[in-house]
Design a protein around this motif. Structure first.
Motif, short mmCIF file in Angstrom:
data_model
loop_
_atom_site.label_atom_id
_atom_site.label_comp_id
_atom_site.label_asym_id
_atom_site.label_seq_id
_atom_site.Cartn_x
_atom_site.Cartn_y
_atom_site.Cartn_z
N LYS A 161 -67.96 10.07 -42.85
CA LYS A 161 -68.00 11.33 -42.09
C LYS A 161 -68.73 11.21 -40.76
CE LYS A 161 -69.08 15.27 -43.82
NZ LYS A 161 -68.20 16.44 -43.81
N SER A 166 -67.70 18.62 -47.36
CA SER A 166 -66.31 18.81 -46.97
C SER A 166 -65.76 17.49 -46.43
CB SER A 166 -66.21 19.93 -45.93
OG SER A 166 -67.09 19.68 -44.86
N ASN A 225 -64.26 16.03 -44.01
CA ASN A 225 -63.91 15.95 -42.58
C ASN A 225 -65.00 15.19 -41.85
OD1 ASN A 225 -65.19 18.75 -43.41
ND2 ASN A 225 -66.01 18.23 -41.38
N SER A 230 -63.24 21.97 -41.67
CA SER A 230 -63.07 21.51 -43.05
C SER A 230 -61.58 21.44 -43.38
CB SER A 230 -63.75 22.46 -44.02
OG SER A 230 -65.14 22.47 -43.80
N HIS A 287 -70.54 23.64 -35.08
CA HIS A 287 -70.11 23.10 -36.36
C HIS A 287 -68.74 23.71 -36.64
CE1 HIS A 287 -72.02 20.54 -39.33
NE2 HIS A 287 -71.31 21.14 -40.27
N TYR A 288 -68.05 23.22 -37.66
CA TYR A 288 -66.76 23.80 -38.05
C TYR A 288 -65.85 23.92 -36.83
CZ TYR A 288 -70.03 25.21 -41.70
OH TYR A 288 -71.02 25.21 -42.65
MG MG Z 1 -68.81 20.46 -43.92
#
Ligand code: MG
Ligand code: TXA
Length: 322
Positions: free
Chosen positions: A50, A137, A139, A145, A225-226
């Motif tokens: 990751k 997650s 990703n 995600s 993030h995300y």
């Molecule tokens: Mg995550």
């Protein structure tokens, strides 16, 4: 509905986990990148795959609440009350870690994140494996995600040894994280669970502090993030027309719940659901569909500002990154 998988595939996944390999699997929230939580070298591979900073803790997935004491200690009664109400399901509890738990899992913190997922494939996997599975997650760090198996394959490639394909994740956004490690329970990340319901289980003692003031390594503390790779902007529907007309950053992809008002080759319109559950289900897949380098910008129009939309608003704000 989810896609069934064969018992052979499940067996293969269990074997790989036992051999210290990485297996991606579906949960009802998003796909997880799993490793044997008792095997430090296996968990380290998650961080490499990751590109995740070592101080960022991972959630351990367990099969039932009896296993909580394998990973946590001084567990408050509120944890069992929440477990009874929301597990299996999209809730992660932050508890004081048991002494044997590796720093690799906890990011060096005195706490551990634990979750019992509801997805039948995740449950079967945990049952057959018989121990905790560490799984963030699936990703790259900081990115969207995955809600489909193909997202995992596209993003992590050969870094993941096997992917259990369970079709689309039903909820589509990550679990609600509740910190029970200090006196006042606190939400570190909103998710699909209603805050009022959580608070009623906790007898009304949930902290009303915003997530951004939470512990330094909690997900809410990160400014971005995300996020898709393409810059994302949140724009109020009333300002959209002018924004698009003035922008010199075309082509632009627009995700909106409102009427599409012009046909223009430089704008790709994606109509988003009005219902928050459906919106959450679709969000990451739709963002990924326009995050292939074809657009200079992704614009998302503002979503309603009420409790049902809290988690979506949180993810969109993090995706915007400022
Ligand atoms: Mg995550
Ligand atoms: O729905 C989910 O929670 C998914 C599925 C796969 O279970 N998992 C997930 O994991 O979203 P991850 O690692 O992408 O996000 C979990 C967040 C991380 O940002 C991490 O900082 C936080 O949980 N976390 C984990 N352990 C923690 C701890 N001990 N204290 C504070 N935050 C913690």
């Amino acid at each position: 509905m989810y896609t069934e998988i064969s018992s052979l595939d499940l067996q293969k996944a269990v074997e790989l986990l036992r051999n210290g390999k990485l297996v991606a699997f579906p949960t009802e929230t998003v796909y997880g990148l799993g490793a044997d939580a008792m095997n430090v070298n296996a968990v380290k591979k998650i961080f490499t795959a990751k590109k995740r900073p070592a101080d960022h803790p991972v959630i351990v997935h367990i099969e039932n609440a009896e296993q909580l004491s394998n990973w946590a200690c001084n567990i408050p009664s509120s944890a069992f009350a929440l477990a009874k109400k929301f597990w299996p399901g999209p809730m992660t509890l932050i508890l004081e870690r048991a002494p044997h738990v590796s720093d690799i899992i906890t990011g060096g913190q005195p706490t551990i994140g634990l979750r019992i997922p509801q997805h039948p494939i995740a449950q079967n996997l945990l049952h057959l494996f018989g121990s905790g599975i560490a799984a963030p997650s699936a990703n790259s760090f900081g990115r969207l995600s995955p809600t489909l198996a193909k997202h995992v394959a596209e993003e992590l490639g050969t870094a993941v040894n096997f992917i259990l394909d369970g079709g689309a994740c039903t909820l589509g956004i990550e679990s609600t994280i509740i910190d029970l490690s200090s006196e006042t329970p606190r939400i570190l990340r909103p998710g699909s669970l209603a805050l009022t319901e959580i608070n009623s289980v906790l007898g009304g003692c949930l902290s009303s502090q915003p997530t951004s003031s939470s512990a330094p390594r909690a997900p809410g503390a990160l400014p971005s993030h995300y996020a898709p790779k393409t810059p994302l902007r949140i724009i109020a529907p009333a300002k959209l027309k002018k924004f698009l007309a003035d922008s010199d950053q075309k082509p632009i992809a627009v995700l909106t719940q409102n009427e599409i008002f012009s046909e223009n080759n430089n704008i790709r319109w994606i109509l988003m659901p009005k219902d928050p559950i459906q919106y959450a289900h679709d969000l990451y897949a739709k963002l990924r569909s326009v995050d292939d380098g074809s657009y200079s910008m992704i614009v998302v129009t503002t979503v309603p500002q009420n409790e049902e939309w809290t988690a979506i608003l949180d993810r969109l704000t993090k995706a915007q990154g400022r």
